[in-house]
Design a protein around this motif. Structure first.
Motif, PDB file in Angstrom:
ATOM      1  N   TRP A  27      -8.055   9.116   4.332  1.00 29.86           N
ATOM      2  CA  TRP A  27      -6.900   9.557   3.559  1.00 29.86           C
ATOM      3  C   TRP A  27      -7.198   9.283   2.077  1.00 29.86           C
ATOM      4  CZ3 TRP A  27      -2.919  11.607   6.548  1.00 29.86           C
ATOM      5  CH2 TRP A  27      -2.964  11.308   7.938  1.00 29.86           C
ATOM      6  N   GLN A  28      -7.481  10.350   1.320  1.00 31.32           N
ATOM      7  CA  GLN A  28      -7.763  10.232  -0.132  1.00 31.32           C
ATOM      8  C   GLN A  28      -6.463  10.530  -0.874  1.00 31.32           C
ATOM      9  OE1 GLN A  28      -8.467  13.422  -2.381  1.00 31.32           O
ATOM     10  NE2 GLN A  28      -7.904  11.899  -3.925  1.00 31.32           N
ATOM     11  N   VAL A  29      -5.854   9.460  -1.460  1.00 35.68           N
ATOM     12  CA  VAL A  29      -4.518   9.534  -2.054  1.00 35.68           C
ATOM     13  C   VAL A  29      -4.648   9.497  -3.586  1.00 35.68           C
ATOM     14  CG1 VAL A  29      -2.229   8.483  -2.167  1.00 35.68           C
ATOM     15  CG2 VAL A  29      -3.580   8.368  -0.041  1.00 35.68           C
ATOM     16  N   GLY A  30      -4.082  10.528  -4.230  1.00 36.69           N
ATOM     17  CA  GLY A  30      -4.237  10.653  -5.682  1.00 36.69           C
ATOM     18  C   GLY A  30      -3.511   9.598  -6.467  1.00 36.69           C
ATOM     19  N   SER A  31      -2.436   8.999  -5.901  1.00 34.51           N
ATOM     20  CA  SER A  31      -1.725   7.948  -6.625  1.00 34.51           C
ATOM     21  C   SER A  31      -1.562   6.736  -5.701  1.00 34.51           C
ATOM     22  CB  SER A  31      -0.380   8.456  -7.149  1.00 34.51           C
ATOM     23  OG  SER A  31       0.417   8.939  -6.084  1.00 34.51           O
ATOM     24  N   SER A  32      -0.378   6.622  -5.024  1.00 35.25           N
ATOM     25  CA  SER A  32      -0.113   5.445  -4.199  1.00 35.25           C
ATOM     26  C   SER A  32       0.315   5.850  -2.782  1.00 35.25           C
ATOM     27  CB  SER A  32       0.979   4.589  -4.834  1.00 35.25           C
ATOM     28  OG  SER A  32       0.554   4.124  -6.103  1.00 35.25           O
ATOM     29  N   ALA A  33       0.134   4.894  -1.846  1.00 32.76           N
ATOM     30  CA  ALA A  33       0.507   5.126  -0.446  1.00 32.76           C
ATOM     31  C   ALA A  33       1.494   4.061  -0.001  1.00 32.76           C
ATOM     32  CB  ALA A  33      -0.723   5.096   0.453  1.00 32.76           C
ATOM     33  N   THR A  34       2.478   4.497   0.823  1.00 28.91           N
ATOM     34  CA  THR A  34       3.467   3.573   1.377  1.00 28.91           C
ATOM     35  C   THR A  34       3.599   3.844   2.879  1.00 28.91           C
ATOM     36  OG1 THR A  34       4.704   3.515  -0.710  1.00 28.91           O
ATOM     37  CG2 THR A  34       5.832   2.763   1.300  1.00 28.91           C
ATOM     38  N   ILE A  35       3.360   2.798   3.688  1.00 24.80           N
ATOM     39  CA  ILE A  35       3.462   2.908   5.147  1.00 24.80           C
ATOM     40  C   ILE A  35       4.753   2.219   5.552  1.00 24.80           C
ATOM     41  CG2 ILE A  35       2.337   2.478   7.372  1.00 24.80           C
ATOM     42  CD1 ILE A  35       0.811   4.328   5.417  1.00 24.80           C
ATOM     43  N   GLY A  36       5.649   2.990   6.219  1.00 27.19           N
ATOM     44  CA  GLY A  36       7.001   2.529   6.484  1.00 27.19           C
ATOM     45  C   GLY A  36       7.065   1.385   7.497  1.00 27.19           C
ATOM     46  N   THR A  37       8.236   0.747   7.526  1.00 30.88           N
ATOM     47  CA  THR A  37       8.496  -0.386   8.422  1.00 30.88           C
ATOM     48  C   THR A  37       8.174  -0.021   9.877  1.00 30.88           C
ATOM     49  OG1 THR A  37      10.243  -1.176   6.955  1.00 30.88           O
ATOM     50  CG2 THR A  37      10.262  -1.988   9.236  1.00 30.88           C
ATOM     51  N   THR A  38       7.401  -0.905  10.515  1.00 30.97           N
ATOM     52  CA  THR A  38       6.977  -0.795  11.929  1.00 30.97           C
ATOM     53  C   THR A  38       6.193   0.474  12.233  1.00 30.97           C
ATOM     54  OG1 THR A  38       9.004   0.232  12.751  1.00 30.97           O
ATOM     55  CG2 THR A  38       8.968  -2.189  12.670  1.00 30.97           C
ATOM     56  N   SER A  39       5.718   1.160  11.241  1.00 34.05           N
ATOM     57  CA  SER A  39       4.875   2.327  11.489  1.00 34.05           C
ATOM     58  C   SER A  39       3.524   1.877  12.039  1.00 34.05           C
ATOM     59  CB  SER A  39       4.670   3.132  10.197  1.00 34.05           C
ATOM     60  OG  SER A  39       5.865   3.763   9.811  1.00 34.05           O
ATOM     61  N   MET A  93      -7.712   5.465   1.029  1.00 39.07           N
ATOM     62  CA  MET A  93      -8.350   5.204  -0.273  1.00 39.07           C
ATOM     63  C   MET A  93      -7.399   5.726  -1.357  1.00 39.07           C
ATOM     64  SD  MET A  93     -12.316   6.328   0.571  1.00 39.07           S
ATOM     65  CE  MET A  93     -11.832   7.973   1.116  1.00 39.07           C
ATOM     66  N   ALA A  94      -6.630   4.786  -1.986  1.00 38.51           N
ATOM     67  CA  ALA A  94      -5.636   5.172  -2.997  1.00 38.51           C
ATOM     68  C   ALA A  94      -6.178   4.882  -4.388  1.00 38.51           C
ATOM     69  CB  ALA A  94      -4.337   4.418  -2.770  1.00 38.51           C
ATOM     70  N   ASP A  95      -5.915   5.804  -5.290  1.00 38.85           N
ATOM     71  CA  ASP A  95      -6.370   5.583  -6.672  1.00 38.85           C
ATOM     72  C   ASP A  95      -5.610   4.435  -7.300  1.00 38.85           C
ATOM     73  OD1 ASP A  95      -7.949   6.521  -9.030  1.00 38.85           O
ATOM     74  OD2 ASP A  95      -5.917   6.817  -9.857  1.00 38.85           O
ATOM     75  N   GLN A  96      -4.303   4.273  -6.930  1.00 39.53           N
ATOM     76  CA  GLN A  96      -3.494   3.230  -7.526  1.00 39.53           C
ATOM     77  C   GLN A  96      -3.231   2.105  -6.513  1.00 39.53           C
ATOM     78  OE1 GLN A  96      -2.643   3.110 -10.857  1.00 39.53           O
ATOM     79  NE2 GLN A  96      -4.067   4.860 -10.938  1.00 39.53           N
ATOM     80  N   SER A  97      -2.069   2.108  -5.859  1.00 32.38           N
ATOM     81  CA  SER A  97      -1.669   0.974  -5.031  1.00 32.38           C
ATOM     82  C   SER A  97      -1.343   1.412  -3.597  1.00 32.38           C
ATOM     83  CB  SER A  97      -0.444   0.289  -5.642  1.00 32.38           C
ATOM     84  OG  SER A  97       0.647   1.194  -5.692  1.00 32.38           O
ATOM     85  N   ILE A  98      -1.259   0.389  -2.737  1.00 36.23           N
ATOM     86  CA  ILE A  98      -0.900   0.624  -1.331  1.00 36.23           C
ATOM     87  C   ILE A  98       0.097  -0.451  -0.922  1.00 36.23           C
ATOM     88  CG2 ILE A  98      -1.717   0.811   1.054  1.00 36.23           C
ATOM     89  CD1 ILE A  98      -4.501   1.421  -0.062  1.00 36.23           C
ATOM     90  N   THR A  99       1.198  -0.003  -0.242  1.00 34.81           N
ATOM     91  CA  THR A  99       2.220  -0.937   0.226  1.00 34.81           C
ATOM     92  C   THR A  99       2.421  -0.760   1.733  1.00 34.81           C
ATOM     93  OG1 THR A  99       3.369  -0.899  -1.906  1.00 34.81           O
ATOM     94  CG2 THR A  99       4.614  -1.660   0.029  1.00 34.81           C
ATOM     95  N   GLY A 110      -7.755   0.437  10.543  1.00 32.80           N
ATOM     96  CA  GLY A 110      -8.447   1.149   9.478  1.00 32.80           C
ATOM     97  C   GLY A 110      -8.663   0.228   8.285  1.00 32.80           C
ATOM     98  N   ARG A 111      -8.468   0.785   7.080  1.00 38.41           N
ATOM     99  CA  ARG A 111      -8.714   0.014   5.855  1.00 38.41           C
ATOM    100  C   ARG A 111      -7.663   0.369   4.801  1.00 38.41           C
ATOM    101  NH1 ARG A 111     -13.411   2.255   7.674  1.00 38.41           N
ATOM    102  NH2 ARG A 111     -15.122   0.841   8.285  1.00 38.41           N
ATOM    103  N   LEU A 112      -7.307  -0.627   3.970  1.00 34.50           N
ATOM    104  CA  LEU A 112      -6.436  -0.432   2.812  1.00 34.50           C
ATOM    105  C   LEU A 112      -7.289  -0.683   1.571  1.00 34.50           C
ATOM    106  CD1 LEU A 112      -3.251  -2.402   4.008  1.00 34.50           C
ATOM    107  CD2 LEU A 112      -3.674   0.059   4.159  1.00 34.50           C
ATOM    108  N   LEU A 113      -7.691   0.413   0.899  1.00 35.60           N
ATOM    109  CA  LEU A 113      -8.600   0.300  -0.250  1.00 35.60           C
ATOM    110  C   LEU A 113      -7.928   0.921  -1.482  1.00 35.60           C
ATOM    111  CD1 LEU A 113     -11.890   1.483   1.575  1.00 35.60           C
ATOM    112  CD2 LEU A 113     -10.975  -0.844   1.388  1.00 35.60           C
ATOM    113  N   ALA A 114      -7.489   0.066  -2.456  1.00 29.55           N
ATOM    114  CA  ALA A 114      -6.806   0.528  -3.678  1.00 29.55           C
ATOM    115  C   ALA A 114      -7.728   0.299  -4.873  1.00 29.55           C
ATOM    116  CB  ALA A 114      -5.486  -0.213  -3.869  1.00 29.55           C
ATOM    117  N   ARG A 115      -8.091   1.383  -5.558  1.00 24.14           N
ATOM    118  CA  ARG A 115      -9.095   1.273  -6.621  1.00 24.14           C
ATOM    119  C   ARG A 115      -8.607   0.478  -7.826  1.00 24.14           C
ATOM    120  NH1 ARG A 115     -10.034   5.517  -9.312  1.00 24.14           N
ATOM    121  NH2 ARG A 115     -12.037   4.749 -10.120  1.00 24.14           N
ATOM    122  N   ILE A 116      -7.383   0.727  -8.263  1.00 22.45           N
ATOM    123  CA  ILE A 116      -6.929   0.160  -9.540  1.00 22.45           C
ATOM    124  C   ILE A 116      -5.809  -0.850  -9.340  1.00 22.45           C
ATOM    125  CG2 ILE A 116      -5.865   0.713 -11.771  1.00 22.45           C
ATOM    126  CD1 ILE A 116      -7.254   3.465 -11.563  1.00 22.45           C
TER     127      ILE A 116
END
Length: 689
Positions: free
Chosen positions: A634-646, A653-659, A668-674
């Motif tokens: 998953w190549q994400v241009g800004s940020s990713a948010t995975i909902g409760t109990t998902s 791979m997010a350019d900004q942040s991951i929550t 899998g993996r949570l990889l935030a560049r910046i």
């Protein structure tokens, strides 16, 4: 001429009536008559037996020494057989006893009228009855060929016993003092003659175990003269028994035995103790290292005799330590080695003569068997990439084959791992990873587009024990311009969580894999969070991983081959492998997303989005058809948010942040560049290869 005396006349009459020899008439008036004193005939001129011939021996005067007279005459002077000459014969030397009237001497030519005591009689009796040893049978004597009318007393020469002879027991089963008699024995007793059947009963044929009567059924067969005692219940093992035939039994003529007949025996198991089966069998090969040895006996054993002294295992001269047990139900002894055996070695197992059955009997000799360890499982291919009949395989694909066991890497080569396009062999670099048991084929050049390929692992590939594949393994696949190659993460692939600025956590989050941050250095919330792996906060490992992440992010963002345009909500859809591109945001909201590899475990899914990735609470991603989380990106241009109990799969791979919201999970993996990675009671696990 003299007249016959009255006493002599009476004696002659008795002789005539008793013996029936002849009849001689004597005149009562003074007629001449020669008395039977040995002459051949009466009144002859020259009797051969006289000492001197005379014209008419009438016993008138003195006979001149008639040597052959049986008895002296009434006025004999000097008979040669007289002890002394006397007027009345008192004691002839051949008389049994001296008496006035001569009585049946044993040497008489014929028995006298009244037989008193013949020397050859078995016993004297008033009436002589068929004594086999008589010189001649008496008038009332009956031959002893058959029992006499009047029983005589045990004549030794009788052809068969007389009626009065008592029956005896001649043979028994078991024999007296027999041992190891079977518990199901039927006792028998054979009589010397026919018996009265009604006298052979449970009262006259008895069996005792010490003082305890044994109940049984008694029968009698008159044809064989055999009585049989059948116990109602089997006898008890290893105990003495006493059988008795009492004097209550009678012969067919009603004669009882003279005394009770008794015999004894002891029960037991006469079957020889032996080992009937073993595991492994003798001379077995390729025995597993975790083998449990067994030895099965033909009968119940004394459990205490089955131990580590009587059940042993040796590797050459080295004893193998193990735990020995015995199962009485199956008569089986077990030897469990405390450590796994060694590979490809010979072992010797032994049951010694110290092993005894329940009756205390030993094996006649030690029982031994040998075997050799090895791996009996045939080598085989478990899975491949691409999978068999896979479509849209990238032309840059690397072929792999996963084995079920360790292989001999030297046998994995271009002779055993063969890739063909039609009749043309494709050459490449072949390697084998002992740790993962995986062979890899990297073509020297990219494969051609839209062509079918055949890959084969031959039986020339050997396992570590030198055994070949049970059969060659082949698979086919089809290349396509639309097939996507995997995104190479390099060292970034070791991180389950990697952030550019900070990693923060709330609650009992669990991370399996490395956790890192660069260029930032802040990692907070561990604990209470836990990491099964290493934490790299601002170090060179995190720095290199971040650099590799940037390369991987740009690779995924730059893919264009056969891109499929998608927008908005992916929920409720099932998508095949490929490249999916959104010029804005993507979400999984009104339903779950299913990724179907369609049987190709090497299939790659890449999702490109210019902005955000969001899942609503409780949403899930499902992998089917052999799809793997390690091949989803998953190549994400800004940020990713995975909902409760998902529940989410793939590398984000997010350019900004991951929550990750509370309770959400990720394989899998949570990889935030910046920016930051924010966690809250989550579970993150690196995907398996």
């Amino acid at each position: 001429m003299k007249r016959i005396q009255l006493s002599s006349l009476i004696l002659v009459c008795l002789w005539i009536s008793a013996c029936g020899k002849q009849v001689v008439e004597f005149p009562l008036s003074g007629a001449e008559a020669d008395v039977t004193d040995g002459d051949l005939a009466v009144g002859d001129s020259a009797d051969a037996s006289d000492t001197a011939a005379d014209t008419a021996d009438a016993d008138v005067g003195e006979d001149a020494l008639d040597a052959a007279d049986i008895a002296p005459d009434s006025a004999d002077v000097a008979d040669a057989n007289d002890i002394a000459p006397d007027a009345a014969d008192v004691a002839d030397t051949n008389d049994i006893a001296p008496d006035a009237a001569d009585v049946a001497d044993a040497n008489d030519i014929a028995p006298d009228a009244v037989d008193v005591a013949d020397t050859n009689d078995i016993a004297p009796d008033a009436v002589d009855v068929a004594d086999t040893n008589d010189i001649a049978p008496d008038a009332a004597d009956v031959p002893d060929v058959a029992p006499d009318v009047q029983p005589d007393i045990a004549d030794t020469a009788d052809v068969q016993p007389d009626a009065a002879q008592a029956p005896t027991v001649t043979l028994t089963n078991p024999a007296d003092l027999a041992t190891d008699v079977t518990l199901g024995v039927q006792l028998t007793a054979k009589f010397s003659e026919s018996m009265t059947q009604s006298s052979v009963t449970e009262l006259t044929f008895t069996l005792m175990q010490d003082a305890t009567p044994v109940t049984g059924v008694v029968t009698y067969d008159d044809l064989t003269h055999i009585a049989t005692f059948v116990p109602v219940e089997p006898l008890l093992l290893d105990l003495p028994y006493q059988a008795t035939i009492t004097t209550g039994v009678k012969s067919a003529l009603g004669v009882a035995m003279l005394a009770n007949f008794e015999w004894s025996f002891k029960t037991g198991d006469a079957t020889l103790l032996k080992v009937t089966a073993t595991n492994p069998v003798d001379l077995a090969k390729d025995v597993t290292l975790a083998v449990q040895l067994t030895a099965t006996f033909n009968k119940a054993m004394q459990p205490g005799s089955i131990n580590d002294l009587t059940f042993t295992l040796m590797q050459d001269a080295t004893p193998v330590t193990g735990l020995v047990t015995y199962d009485d139900l199956t008569h089986t002894a077990r030897f469990l080695p405390l450590q796994p055996l060694s590979l490809d070695l010979a072992y010797q197992a032994t049951i010694t003569t110290g092993a005894t059955d329940s009756g205390g009997k030993h094996l006649l000799a030690n029982y031994g068997w040998t075997f050799k360890t090895g791996d009996a499982t045939p080598a085989m291919v478990l899975s491949t990439t691409p999978t068999d009949t896979a479509l849209n395989v990238p032309i840059t694909t690397h072929l792999t084959a996963l084995f079920n066991k360790a292989m001999d890497g030297t046998t994995i080569n271009d002779q055993t791992f063969i890739v063909m396009q039609g009749a043309t062999q494709i050459f490449g670099q072949i390697s084998y990873n002992q740790l993962t048991k995986t062979a890899t084929f990297v073509p020297n050049n990219p494969l051609a587009l839209d062509l079918s390929y055949q890959a084969t692992i031959t039986t020339g590939a050997l396992d570590s024990g030198g055994k070949p594949l049970s059969a060659g393994y082949g698979w086919t696949f089809q290349t396509s311009a639309c097939g996507q190659d995997i995104v190479a993460l390099s060292s970034a692939g070791n991180f389950a969580v990697l952030a550019g600025s900070t990693v923060t956590n709330t609650g009992p989050t669990s991370v399996t894999g490395d956790l890192g941050v660069f260029a930032g250095t802040a990692v907070t919330g561990f604990p209470p969070g836990g990491v099964i792996g290493a934490i790299h906060a601002g170090d060179t490992t995190a720095q290199l991983a971040m650099a590799n992440l940037t390369v991987a992010y740009n690779d995924a963002a730059g893919r264009t081959l056969c891109a499929v345009t998608v927008n908005g909500n992916l929920g409720g859809q099932t998508l095949p492998p490929g490249l999916y591109k959104s010029t804005s945001s993507l979400e999984i909201s009104s339903g779950d997303l299913t990724l179907d590899a369609q049987g190709d475990s090497a299939a790659v899914f890449i999702f490109q989005m210019a902005s955000t990735l969001t899942t609503t609470d409780g949403r899930q991603v499902f992998l089917t058809g052999g799809a793997k989380a390690t091949n989803v990106f998953w190549q994400v241009g800004s940020s990713a948010t995975i909902g409760t109990t998902s529940a989410f799969f793939g590398t984000i791979m997010a350019d900004q942040s991951i929550t990750m919201k509370t309770g959400a999970t990720l394989t899998g993996r949570l990889l935030a560049r910046i920016g930051a990675v924010t966690l809250d009671s989550n579970t993150i696990v690196l995907p398996p290869l």
